[in-house]
Design an enzyme around this catalytic site. Structure first.
Site, PDB file in Angstrom:
ATOM      1  CG  HIS A  34       8.454 -10.023 -21.071  1.00 23.42           C
ATOM      2  ND1 HIS A  34       9.311  -8.970 -20.928  1.00 23.42           N
ATOM      3  CD2 HIS A  34       9.207 -11.066 -21.446  1.00 23.42           C
ATOM      4  CE1 HIS A  34      10.529  -9.366 -21.211  1.00 23.42           C
ATOM      5  NE2 HIS A  34      10.493 -10.641 -21.532  1.00 23.42           N
ATOM      6  CB  CYS A  83      12.240 -31.247 -19.806  1.00 26.11           C
ATOM      7  SG  CYS A  83      13.792 -30.931 -20.646  1.00 26.11           S
ATOM      8  CG  ASP A 129      16.876 -25.138 -27.875  1.00 25.96           C
ATOM      9  OD1 ASP A 129      16.740 -24.151 -28.612  1.00 25.96           O
ATOM     10  OD2 ASP A 129      17.117 -25.047 -26.659  1.00 25.96           O
ATOM     11  CD  GLU A 180      18.809 -28.390 -25.465  1.00 24.39           C
ATOM     12  OE1 GLU A 180      17.709 -27.834 -25.478  1.00 24.39           O
ATOM     13  OE2 GLU A 180      19.683 -28.109 -24.635  1.00 24.39           O
TER      14      GLU A 180
HETATM   15  C1  PEP Z   1      14.102 -27.230 -24.713  1.00 25.30           C
HETATM   16  O1  PEP Z   1      14.915 -26.736 -25.487  1.00 25.30           O
HETATM   17  O2  PEP Z   1      13.169 -27.983 -25.084  1.00 25.30           O
HETATM   18  C2  PEP Z   1      14.178 -26.947 -23.266  1.00 25.30           C
HETATM   19  C3  PEP Z   1      13.439 -27.590 -22.402  1.00 25.30           C
HETATM   20  O3  PEP Z   1      15.006 -26.000 -22.834  1.00 25.30           O
HETATM   21  P1  PEP Z   1      14.834 -24.421 -23.033  1.00 25.30           P
HETATM   22  O4  PEP Z   1      13.413 -24.172 -23.452  1.00 25.30           O
HETATM   23  O5  PEP Z   1      15.196 -23.845 -21.724  1.00 25.30           O
HETATM   24  O6  PEP Z   1      15.821 -24.139 -24.133  1.00 25.30           O
HETATM   25 MG    MG Z   2      16.769 -25.922 -24.843  1.00 25.43          MG
END
Ligand code: PEP
Ligand code: MG
Length: 570
Positions: free
Chosen positions: A191, A506, A459, A435
């Site tokens: 954190h 993303c 992921d 993912e």
């Molecule tokens: C990912 O898994 O790349 C993603 C953007 O989602 P999160 O990090 O929220 O799992």
């Molecule tokens: Mg993810």
């Protein structure tokens, strides 16, 4: 004598200044018995320490700069919730009353008991909560034992060196114009590291020996990019780092000038740069860097750190706030992605306790099993789509069956809204996060029924390489450049484009400038990232030639990692 100390670069930037070494948080805890007549006074002392710790946290919360990310406030709220939890006071008060223990020992004993329970937990999120317990009880202990919290010492113009710092302390350090912070413990995803990054405070964590080897007053160079400390540097070293600091400042100013320029490559290829956000308050960051809308709105953050889940109306208001603020730019709302490392405490929404939660009921899987959560959530997203362009994105999708089930539910809810006379966008695109490795490999199949793809590399890499994304011990194996990972990304982009659907990314990889050219070479034209990363990525895009980027991508797909190093040296 000059020496170098290595740690983990948790927040980038260079700082040069005198060290201020804070007393270790692990204070010696006195243990003694009290007389029956002293029970009331000792209990009152404990209550007062808890109340002072609470007041202190409220002050910290008020001191958070207005433009700090919402997460900052959430961390402090989590500590306040913990302080308010009767469990934290009941057992220690009983130990004082029934066993005649002193207050400090009683709270310390409770801390050890809780830590032991948390240590036995499989769930990574809960294990991470250990840190919160240590910080909250440490704050109470400091008041009982007369110590001052680290922030009270935090001197302007100093580099703070501490065993560990709580996110709350880190916030105060920024306000107090501390130059940088260095801790013995912690990883880059702690954190404190997250807060330091979002506040722009250079930080090196996990030095192990910092508090023991440094003395207050030592001149220190903190290199948050490389994760190193240079203690008592010689004149040549100082000059080198001062020059580096100046170059970084100039670069920041230069990047700011790119704000209103398009993200277009040298040969005229237009690229979209969108922002990842967690809460409505983050919309200010999106405008500051002039992002083209939101590529990932992590809706699950609306549900965190609160006793009850938000109802449809509250969710609608949160989504509506962001959609309206984007003034016609698209907002991609990801449906609730809870489970694994993101668990909830809302009543009735307790997370699953599977042995391996990362492979269990999470994201869409969980929502499809719990229509009582999913229906109001989707209704809120649909209703927000009446106010501006909204895309609905499904996380952790594994099978075509799940996609069809979700689509059927959306259609049914659209009928419901129609009947109730509530507006929504009937054309709202419904896309999926790619993912799960099997989805990336079968992307052509999924492209026939999804309206868009967004590659979640965090992921995707975790599952493709069998490496827990939250485990520091295997962090070196979390390799975005693995030829197998790149093949999946390439296949997803190619399949999406062949089917004529947009493909975005993303995951964190999209916001790392080290990979921008490679991703362009793999065919990516839409990137979504934390807003602070946009200027740097845009600058690289504006220097890139697509034919060269494609050659780089081909080399890396064939496993030639040196190609990237050669490009950096160009
Ligand atoms: C990912 O898994 O790349 C993603 C953007 O989602 P999160 O990090 O929220 O799992
Ligand atoms: Mg993810």
């Amino acid at each position: 004598m000059s020496f170098e100390l290595a740690g983990i670069g948790a927040s980038p930037g260079i700082a040069i200044g005198p060290a201020l070494v804070l007393e270790p948080a692990t204070l010696d805890i006195p243990e003694y018995r009290i007389e029956a007549a002293a029970v009331e006074t000792e209990s009152a002392r404990l209550r007062a320490a808890l109340a002072t710790a609470r007041d202190e946290l409220l002050l910290v919360r008020d001191a958070i700069p207005g433009d700090a990310p919402q997460e900052t406030r959430l961390f402090i709220d989590a500590h306040l919730l913990m302080l308010d939890d009767p469990a934290l006071r009941e057992r220690p008060l009983r130990a004082i009353r029934e066993e005649g223990r002193n207050a400090a020992w009683a709270i310390h004993h409770e801390r050890e008991r809780l830590l032991e329970i948390f240590d036995r937990m499989e769930d990574a999120y809960l294990r991470a909560k250990r840190e919160d317990i240590i910080q909250v009880t440490g704050r109470v202990l400091r008041h009982l034992l007369g110590g001052k919290p680290p922030s009270a010492h935090a001197g302007e113009g100093h580099i703070i060196v501490a065993e560990d710092l709580s996110p709350a302390d880190t916030v105060l350090m920024k306000r107090d114009r501390v130059l940088a912070c260095v801790t013995d413990f912690g990883g880059s995803t702690s954190h404190t590291a997250i807060i330091a990054r979002s506040l722009g405070l250079p930080a090196v964590v996990g030095t192990h020996l910092g508090t023991r080897l440094l003395r207050s007053g030592d001149t220190v160079i903190v290199d948050g990019d490389q994760g190193i400390l240079l203690v008592d540097p010689d004149a040549a070293m100082l000059r080198e780092y001062q020059a580096l600091q100046k170059r970084r400042q100039r670069r920041r100013r230069l990047l700011e000038e790119l704000r209103d320029l398009p993200a277009t490559t040298v040969d005229g290829t237009r690229v979209r740069l969108r922002a990842n956000i967690e809460l409505p308050d983050d919309r200010g960051f999106v405008h500051r860097v002039n992002a083209e809308g939101v590529g990932l709105y992590r809706s699950e953050f609306l549900f965190m750190n609160r006793p009850e889940a938000p109802d449809e109306e509250e969710q609608f208001n949160a989504f509506a706030e962001v959609v309206s603020a984007m003034r016609g730019e698209p907002v991609t709302i990801r449906s609730l992605d809870i489970g694994a490392d993101k668990s909830l405490r809302s009543e009735g929404m307790e997370e699953n306790t599977a042995v391996n939660p990362a492979l269990g009921l999470r994201g869409l899987r969980l929502c499809l099993r719990r229509p009582e959560w999913f229906r109001p959530h989707l209704r809120a997203i649909l209703r927000a789509s009446a106010l501006g362009p909204v895309c609905l994105m499904l996380p952790m999708l594994t099978s075509m069956g799940e996609l069809r089930q979700a689509k059927a539910l959306v259609r049914a809810l659209q009928d419901e809204l129609c009947a109730a006379g509530l507006p929504f966008d009937p054309q709202m695109p419904l896309g999926i996060m790619v993912e799960v490795p099997a989805v990336a490999m079968a992307a052509a199949h999924f492209a026939r029924e999804a309206d868009f793809f967004s590659i979640g590399t965090n992921d995707l890499i975790q599952y493709a390489l069998a490496v827990d994304r939250g485990d520091d011990d295997v962090n070196d194996l979390f390799d975005p450049l693995h030829a197998g990972v790149l093949a999946m990304i390439h296949n997803t982009i190619a399949a999406g484009h062949a089917a004529g659907i947009p493909v975005a990314m993303c995951g964190e990889m999209a916001g790392n400038p080290a990979y921008t050219e490679l991703l362009l070479g793999l065919g990516l034209r839409e990137f979504s990232m934390y807003p602070g990363a946009i200027p740097e990525v845009k600058e690289i895009i504006r220097r890139t030639r697509i034919d060269r980027a494609e050659a780089l991508a081909q080399a890396l797909l064939a496993g030639d990692r040196r190609a990237l190093e050669a490009r950096r040296e160009d």
